[in-house]
Design an enzyme around this catalytic site. Structure first.
Site, PDB file in Angstrom:
ATOM      1  CE  LYS B  27      -3.837  -0.624   2.069  1.00 11.53           C
ATOM      2  NZ  LYS B  27      -4.392  -1.205   3.298  1.00 11.53           N
ATOM      3  NE  ARG B  97      -6.886   2.549   4.384  1.00 12.67           N
ATOM      4  CZ  ARG B  97      -7.342   3.794   4.148  1.00 12.67           C
ATOM      5  NH1 ARG B  97      -6.504   4.821   4.232  1.00 12.67           N
ATOM      6  NH2 ARG B  97      -8.607   3.994   3.867  1.00 12.67           N
ATOM      7  N   GLY B 106      -6.080 -11.137   8.889  1.00 16.50           N
ATOM      8  CA  GLY B 106      -5.694 -11.282  10.291  1.00 16.50           C
ATOM      9  C   GLY B 106      -4.918 -10.086  10.785  1.00 16.50           C
ATOM     10  CG  MET B 108      -5.531  -2.641  12.945  1.00 17.60           C
ATOM     11  SD  MET B 108      -4.702  -1.303  13.777  1.00 17.60           S
ATOM     12  CE  MET B 108      -4.511  -0.167  12.428  1.00 17.60           C
ATOM     13  NE  ARG B 351      -9.835  -1.813  -5.491  1.00 13.90           N
ATOM     14  CZ  ARG B 351     -10.538  -2.062  -4.401  1.00 13.90           C
ATOM     15  NH1 ARG B 351      -9.963  -2.587  -3.336  1.00 13.90           N
ATOM     16  NH2 ARG B 351     -11.827  -1.786  -4.361  1.00 13.90           N
ATOM     17  CG  HIS B 467     -20.907 -41.468 -14.513  1.00 10.66           C
ATOM     18  ND1 HIS B 467     -22.173 -41.149 -14.937  1.00 10.66           N
ATOM     19  CD2 HIS B 467     -20.326 -42.167 -15.510  1.00 10.66           C
ATOM     20  CE1 HIS B 467     -22.350 -41.648 -16.147  1.00 10.66           C
ATOM     21  NE2 HIS B 467     -21.257 -42.287 -16.515  1.00 10.66           N
ATOM     22  NE  ARG B 573     -14.294 -40.820 -21.173  1.00  9.52           N
ATOM     23  CZ  ARG B 573     -14.017 -39.569 -20.813  1.00  9.52           C
ATOM     24  NH1 ARG B 573     -13.235 -39.352 -19.792  1.00  9.52           N
ATOM     25  NH2 ARG B 573     -14.527 -38.550 -21.440  1.00  9.52           N
ATOM     26  NE  ARG B 629     -10.175 -45.623 -20.592  1.00  7.91           N
ATOM     27  CZ  ARG B 629     -10.624 -44.934 -19.555  1.00  7.91           C
ATOM     28  NH1 ARG B 629      -9.781 -44.422 -18.687  1.00  7.91           N
ATOM     29  NH2 ARG B 629     -11.907 -44.742 -19.383  1.00  7.91           N
ATOM     30  CD  GLU B 756      -5.500 -45.909 -15.671  1.00  8.89           C
ATOM     31  OE1 GLU B 756      -6.405 -45.110 -15.388  1.00  8.89           O
ATOM     32  OE2 GLU B 756      -5.630 -46.790 -16.547  1.00  8.89           O
ATOM     33  CB  SER B 775      -1.896 -41.092 -21.868  1.00 12.33           C
ATOM     34  OG  SER B 775      -2.839 -40.098 -21.576  1.00 12.33           O
ATOM     35  N   GLY B 777      -3.010 -40.892 -16.494  1.00 10.24           N
ATOM     36  CA  GLY B 777      -4.412 -40.891 -16.097  1.00 10.24           C
ATOM     37  C   GLY B 777      -4.466 -40.383 -14.667  1.00 10.24           C
ATOM     38  CB  THR B 778      -3.844 -37.010 -13.316  1.00  5.63           C
ATOM     39  OG1 THR B 778      -4.707 -36.372 -14.247  1.00  5.63           O
ATOM     40  CG2 THR B 778      -2.417 -36.895 -13.787  1.00  5.63           C
ATOM     41  CG  ASN B 779      -9.487 -38.227 -13.515  1.00  4.40           C
ATOM     42  OD1 ASN B 779      -8.917 -37.156 -13.348  1.00  4.40           O
ATOM     43  ND2 ASN B 779     -10.483 -38.392 -14.357  1.00  4.40           N
ATOM     44  CG  ASP B 780      -8.266 -44.624 -12.050  1.00  9.32           C
ATOM     45  OD1 ASP B 780      -9.072 -44.427 -11.137  1.00  9.32           O
ATOM     46  OD2 ASP B 780      -8.533 -45.314 -13.042  1.00  9.32           O
ATOM     47  CB  CYS B 842      -5.769 -38.335 -21.013  1.00 12.01           C
ATOM     48  SG  CYS B 842      -5.605 -39.941 -20.211  1.00 12.01           S
ATOM     49  CE1 TYR B 862      -2.021 -36.536 -24.855  1.00 10.72           C
ATOM     50  CE2 TYR B 862       0.088 -37.198 -25.780  1.00 10.72           C
ATOM     51  CZ  TYR B 862      -1.136 -37.520 -25.210  1.00 10.72           C
ATOM     52  OH  TYR B 862      -1.448 -38.830 -24.985  1.00 10.72           O
TER      53      TYR B 862
END
Lengths: 890, 890
Positions: B27, B97, B106, B108, B351, B467, B573, B629, B756, B775, B777-780, B842, B862
């Site tokens: 500031k 300020r 948190g 002042m 700002r 899903h 899929r 897949r 995965e 590839s 499979g970052t979900n699994d 993927c 990719y």
């Protein structure tokens, strides 16, 4: 090519030596070794592995000079044996065998009787006077040669044999006449021509070269190739060929054949132990057509026929001296085969003798006492897995029976009892004084009382680390799991295996060591811990560096494990405790509570039970560390499963059953293994962990006050993120301080975590900042690293093992490449950030010798396993040190 | 202490500069910067962060010389403002300020009106003639001071205020009279004494030092400490204190106050856009008590009161020139606050202005065109996540509504429709021409037709990767998942949220961007891809190094994604394909088949369907790679769930329903996520993968024959062990060769695997020997690395996020420390053993900007994401390059 391609052995000296396995192969080196020891071995020669390599590299042609080498070796053999290869009157016969550095399936095994031809057949009949034997040998040679040398379909020859037996109306080959056999040999030769367009070679030398070539070719079959690929055996090792004179134990009254062990393979007692048959071939001893006789007077039982010691005392004493010679040389019990041909003793084979666990222990310890081997060697002589057998009741080895099915040998020992299908029945029947075996699709924590009551468990589903299996090993009870053929019908209280139906109350026997299920009551023998066993364990403790703890949830288990040498508890699970009588009700009420306040009320009621649990365990383990894992499983495991049970609970608690059903449903998870459990519960319901911490420290303070040394180690399960541990560590510390202040006692304690989530291993450095110890929970770690559910993987794991995709079940033997690399990473990161970090393993792998070896090398402080595996682990830990020293690693 | 502790700013020049954030805080640096720009900023001074550090290190004492520095700075401010601090007639007031390098909760915030005392109050009334305003300021000062400086409970003062309002029978503070306020100020002072035993300081200088001290003290509150710990902010940074002269827009007709944006924050249009109020304070503009007026004529609408441009033309033109000055200087749209005090313009703040997605794109592109910023800066100006909004239909920003509940914003966009509770109804109602929203506990693959028909989905359970969420994003439909307050009663076809009951057929509206569920039909606006948007995307493509592919299972999705710039399919899929009409029956029959032969019969029937699928997708993606897949989910997902359905199927197939039930039961798994799925199915039922491979290559050959370029990449899912891949790769190659020979066509193709399973990452080197591509499979992978079930984790993940145990949902934003380290390891090991390995991602993370940044740095080739995330990914990939360059990493 090197100068020497062919290595002769015979008449007390060999061109090769025992160490020359690379060139002679295992079998050839062994034959050279025995010959050099002065042991009478039928003469022969070995064609080196280098010839094989040359053969492969040069379009399957032989190097110059091989022919001459082989011919001159044949001449030496002829001289040594006093017979001539192809001689019409005194024909020498050869066996031809492959022999690589390591034994390898898919390679040619043996062609016997090489050298039999139309002329030598006659000469041999003349010489032996046994035309039946000669024609039988001849037709066998043709079939074997056609199969392994000429690559013809063996089935075609079996058909001819079967047709002949049918035609004669007999069942066994032995019932065929000499004429039948002679005629078959002729028919076989015609068949060879039919199938191959070639004649079966009548020239002995042509037979020999055909067999030699076949051995080399067999190095390159697809099966052998893929075996090598799987076992990392280099292509260029090649195989040797062993050509050896054949001797015959069926040449009359001065001939015999037998097998023997240099010590009793069942007990390990230092006695010469064996069987023989006069005027017989080796296979007759094994085939069981004639009853073999004892080798010596010491073994004779009433009604036995004359022993070899009596029949041919000189030969027996020669054999006895060879026995001593072999034991001195090989410094281990040998399993030998011998043939006496016309009064002359020939040794056909010597190899390390297989033995029972008890024998292994006794032989190792006694040989050390005799000065034959040193202490380290004695320790390495016993397979750690074997000794678990010694701790359990087992089926009487003398009993005979045939199993109705086989499941996974999930927990060793034997169980005999009447079939029950519910845990409740197991409890009730036992109270009536009956012995029961609990048969279930799979067991669940609710069955714990019934499992305590039953002698053993048989489950149709689940694997080596299923609930039944884990609990059984903990209790030291026998369990057969995943017996897929067992179809249980709870409604009719029966199970079926194929066409056999077993009803409730029927007696069955389980052999947990083999996985066999047997109808009826088979006699069992108790375990006994011999002095030799204790001596061996004492030696193991001298060498091992890993501590050995136990996984024990009850004072009983703790005491048993301590007797077996456990140096503390590495895993005390607290969940089983809540299923006990008078507890499960409060536990369920707590889970069903509407809010935290109500939950606290019920926890208040569980506290005294839990404190009692810990009092008992701390007492049993006085002076030793006790690692207590806070509540781990998802809450729904404690929740009533059926509508009826829910309604009962509802009326007990005075609650609306619909509310309880809704709560139970909301606890249901699609994948509970990956669900709301472990420290995730501790974060959601801190009051539960608070109660457990309070129970631990109240018990610890009470005992400390009365002078008992307690060493609690509080273990937070399923941590994956450092903050989980820091939050729950603070909770435990707060409660500990509170309780110690209230009680005015000071108790030293540790707080640590299980590393059982892959992420915990990956961020172990940060986790270690909040941990006094790590304990690898390799069951879950394996589960998540592989993505295999322990509950479900049975289906495809079996297939994977059969197809060789996995070499071992990773739930039994630690996957060192995958899971092991996470363990190493976690250990290194953990120690780097906290050098005082104490590290152990408490999964099922803590009792598996190969995994223990890994843990030793990874640098862990301890392994923890079920009580009955403690001695196994002690020995395995010692062996890990010794093997490392042998490899020069320490 | 360094020489300079206090930095003055005012009258067109400042001691500090904009770059001095470390010393002046954000500031303070900003105020110095504005002053130096010649912008009229009320004068003031900043006490440096170094003073704070000294204060903390020295038992909260001030360094020598600070007092003098502050006093001389006050004198300069007095001179600049023409007023005197504490002066009875012309009193200067200060705001105080805090201001650290980064803004931090948190700490002042502000104390206003420092300097009001019994005497200055009177002087100020005299000067302004506005006694109500002065007393209101006074009582606010006391309350604020008591709270933040003296640490007294603010509630006590609110009580006095409330009591007064009650007493007067009024609702709002503004309805209180001057006397009320004057009286309250007195009562506040009494309360201060009561609570603290101290008087409220009447001395302005004492007030000022109290406030300065309070700012420093607030650096060290527990909340600030824990915020710093969580965000890795060093303790020794400290905070600066900003003391600034107060100005007032409510001093009469020549005063005013307002806020403005240098460009339209909604559209991005280059117009000066703002509101003001004459004779008012800043908070009046925001509070909405008086209606603000347009700042200029351009914005005036019929009925609006005079604009500032009309009312004070000179001041307006000064403001307009400041606007240009600021944009030139900051090269970005500014959000400014100003006050006109007696005809003099003061800038209170500038700002960076917040803006809509559309505005962000337009401003970035136009500023580049104007030469204000370069292309790289333009690209970095747009939040990738924001632009997803532009691609979807969304709620009319002008509509007002109040939501009945909020769930997870699982897929953006808007959906308006009539509530249905089954997929079947969604299909039927849509066929009748109705618009529907499908409301389910959770969706399953069986619902796919209904999901295709409905406008959007609302689920009570499941998370961002459930899903419903995944399918919705793929289809570009709106989805709100895991709306825990929604209680569905399928039986009565209603759902409840609290006391609101919604029936089948009722209209609801979903806002997938916020997760809000609204009753009734809210108007929506369509998406439009502006030229600016296309320009920006083109620029992104100039810079990015990562390729962007899409996850698409249908030709429709593929075409849409290609329109959005997808450079191939990274994940097609195949499982959804089997749920279509006319297929699911065969699929089920295949699963229920008694043996392999029967399975093959049914697969034969599925083959033409599957071939059609691939034909469509290959055509849509002609010339681009398509990663297919092979079947992944456990078979039981395809199996009928209810008894009725099983019986229907049985009668259709002419099979015993009991047999089918048994088969269905045997397929049930405790933890299906860790079960018999992915390549494990391919190993157990190779005929299934054979059929799929055949369909792929038959389709590919057919198109290749007609001149369409096809680039199939066959992906084997769930590999954890190299042998799984080598076996299945051989299967695919065998089928490919067969088909190509049959068809006489040659098609280039790749075979690779998803990484995965954690173990796959650990043994990636060996796996890469058999793979053309990886590839992730970052979900699994996330699921198993954390041990969190995507289906269940919602319950505790929410809690973990709330408690700060996790900073982000790891299923949304890649966990770089844990999962990311596995990705790096796998990438490195993979490339080391196979340097041509092509590597992508993927999972859902492929569309998350932070995760894309990670992928760029990890070196991947990719990312692949749902069609609607493709533009997001293109931009994020470009930003990853630009940020790396800025950090000197490239």
């Amino acid at each position: 090519m090197p100068h020497r391609m062919v290595y002769f052995f015979g008449e007390g000296s060999a061109d090769g030596r025992g160490e020359m396995k690379n060139i002679l192969g295992g079998k050839g080196a062994n034959l050279a070794e025995m010959t050099n020891l002065g042991i009478p071995v039928p003469a022969g020669f070995t064609i080196s592995t280098e010839v094989c390599t040359y053969y492969m590299d040069n379009d399957r042609t032989f190097p110059d000079g091989l022919k001459e080498g082989v011919e001159s070796a044949i001449a030496r053999v002829e001289e040594a044996m006093g017979m001539k290869f192809g001689d019409p009157e005194n024909p020498l016969l050869f066996s031809v065998r492959s022999g690589a550095r390591v034994s390898m399936p898919g390679m040619m095994d043996t062609v016997l009787n090489i050298g039999l031809s139309e002329t030598t057949v006659k000469g041999l009949i003349e010489k032996t006077g046994n035309d039946r034997f000669v024609y039988d040998s001849y037709r066998r040679l043709i079939q074997m040669y056609a199969d392994v040398v000429m690559g013809l379909d063996s089935e075609e020859f079996n058909k001819l044999l079967d047709a002949r037996k049918k035609n004669k109306g007999v069942w066994h080959d032995t019932e065929l006449s000499t004429e039948d056999l002679a005629d078959l040999a002729e028919k076989y030769k015609v068949k060879v021509y039919e199938l191959s367009g070639k004649d079966f070679p009548d020239n002995p030398m042509e037979q020999l070269w055909g067999a030699i070539r076949a051995v080399f070719d067999s190095w390159d079959t697809p099966r052998a190739q893929s075996y090598r690929k799987m076992n990392d055996i280099p292509e260029d090792w090649g195989t040797a060929v062993n050509v050896q004179a054949m001797v015959f134990g069926n040449m009359g009254e001065k001939s015999a054949t037998g097998v023997a062990f240099t010590r009793d393979p069942a007990t390990g007692e230092k006695v010469f132990y064996g069987e023989y048959l006069p005027n017989a071939q080796g296979e007759d001893v094994v085939a069981g057509v004639r009853t073999p006789r004892p080798i010596n007077i010491a073994q004779k039982k009433k009604g036995d026929e004359a022993s070899l010691e009596e029949l041919m005392p000189e030969t027996y004493h020669e054999l006895e001296s060879i026995r001593q010679n072999l034991e001195r040389h090989y410094t281990d019990t040998q399993d030998i085969e011998f043939t006496i041909q016309n009064g002359k003793l020939w040794m056909l084979q010597t190899r390390t003798g297989k033995r029972t666990a008890a024998a292994a222990v006794r032989i190792a310890v006694e040989m050390e006492m005799e000065g034959l081997i040193d202490r380290k060697t004695a320790l390495l002589r016993v397979e750690p897995d074997q000794i678990a057998q010694l701790l359990h009741k087992r089926l009487d080895p003398k009993a005979s029976y045939s199993p109705i099915t086989k499941g996974l040998p999930a927990s060793p020992g034997a169980a005999v009892g009447q079939v029950v299908f519910t845990a409740e029945d197991a409890v009730n029947w036992t109270e009536e004084g009956k012995q029961t075996v609990l048969v279930r699709e799979e067991t669940s924590p609710e069955d714990i009382d019934g499992m305590n009551a039953a002698e053993g468990f048989l489950t149709a589903r689940g694997g080596m680390t299923s609930h039944a299996a884990v609990v059984a090993r903990g209790m030291g009870k026998c369990c057969i799991a995943g017996a897929g053929n067992v179809e249980i019908d709870y409604a009719s209280r029966t199970f079926k295996v194929g066409n056999t139906t077993v009803e409730e109350g029927d007696w069955i026997t389980l052999d947990g060591t083999t996985g066999e299920v047997i109808l009826g009551q088979i006699p069992t023998v108790d375990s006994e811990l011999s002095d030799n066993f204790l001596t061996l364990m004492g030696w193991a403790d001298e060498f091992r560096q890993l501590s050995v703890r136990t996984n024990a949830d009850t004072p009983n288990d703790a005491v048993r494990a301590r007797d077996f040498g456990a140096e503390g508890i590495g895993l005390c699970r607290t969940e089983h405790m809540f299923f006990g009588d008078g507890r499960i009700k409060f536990m369920r009420a707590m889970i069903m509570a509407a809010d935290e306040d109500e939950r606290r009320e019920w926890l208040e009621k569980l506290l005294p039970f839990q404190r009692e649990d810990f009092l008992g365990i701390f007492k049993a383990m006085a002076g030793l560390p006790v690692t207590i894992r806070l509540l781990d499983p998802p809450l729904h495991e404690f929740v009533p499963q059926t509508h009826l049970e829910v309604e009962e609970l509802a009326s007990e608690l005075g609650k609306d059953p619909e509310l309880l059903k809704a709560r139970a449903a909301s606890l249901h998870e699609m994948n509970p293994m990956l669900g709301h459990r472990g420290c995730r519960l501790g974060i959601s319901y801190p009051e539960v962990y608070e109660m457990q911490a309070r129970a631990i420290f109240e018990a610890a303070c009470e005992l400390a006050g009365s002078g008992v040394e307690v060493k609690p180690e509080v273990m937070i399960p399923l941590v994956g993120e450092p903050k989980e541990l820091s939050i729950l560590r603070a909770l435990v510390e707060r409660v500990a301080t509170q309780v110690m202040t209230e009680k005015g006692e000071l108790v030293d304690y540790l707080v640590g975590t299980m590393i059982e989530i892959p992420r915990a291993a990956l961020v172990a450095g940060e986790i270690a900042e909040h941990a006094d110890f790590f304990s690898f929970g390799t069951n879950d770690l394996t589960q998540m690293t592989y993505g295999y559910s322990r509950d479900d993987a049975g289906v495809f794991l079996k297939e994977y093992l059969n197809k060789g995709i996995l070499r071992k079940d990773p739930f039994q033997s630690l996957d060192q490449r995958g899971v092991g690399s996470l363990i190493k990473e976690a250990f290194e990161k953990g120690r780097l950030s906290n050098e005082d970090l104490h590290v152990g393993i408490c999964g099922e792998h803590g009792g598996d010798p190969m995994s223990i070896d890994f843990c030793h090398h990874a640098g862990l402080d301890y392994v923890s396993c079920s009580p009955y595996r403690v001695p196994v682990a002690r020995l395995a830990a010692a062996q890990a040190v010794l093997r490392a020293r042998m490899r020069g690693l320490l």
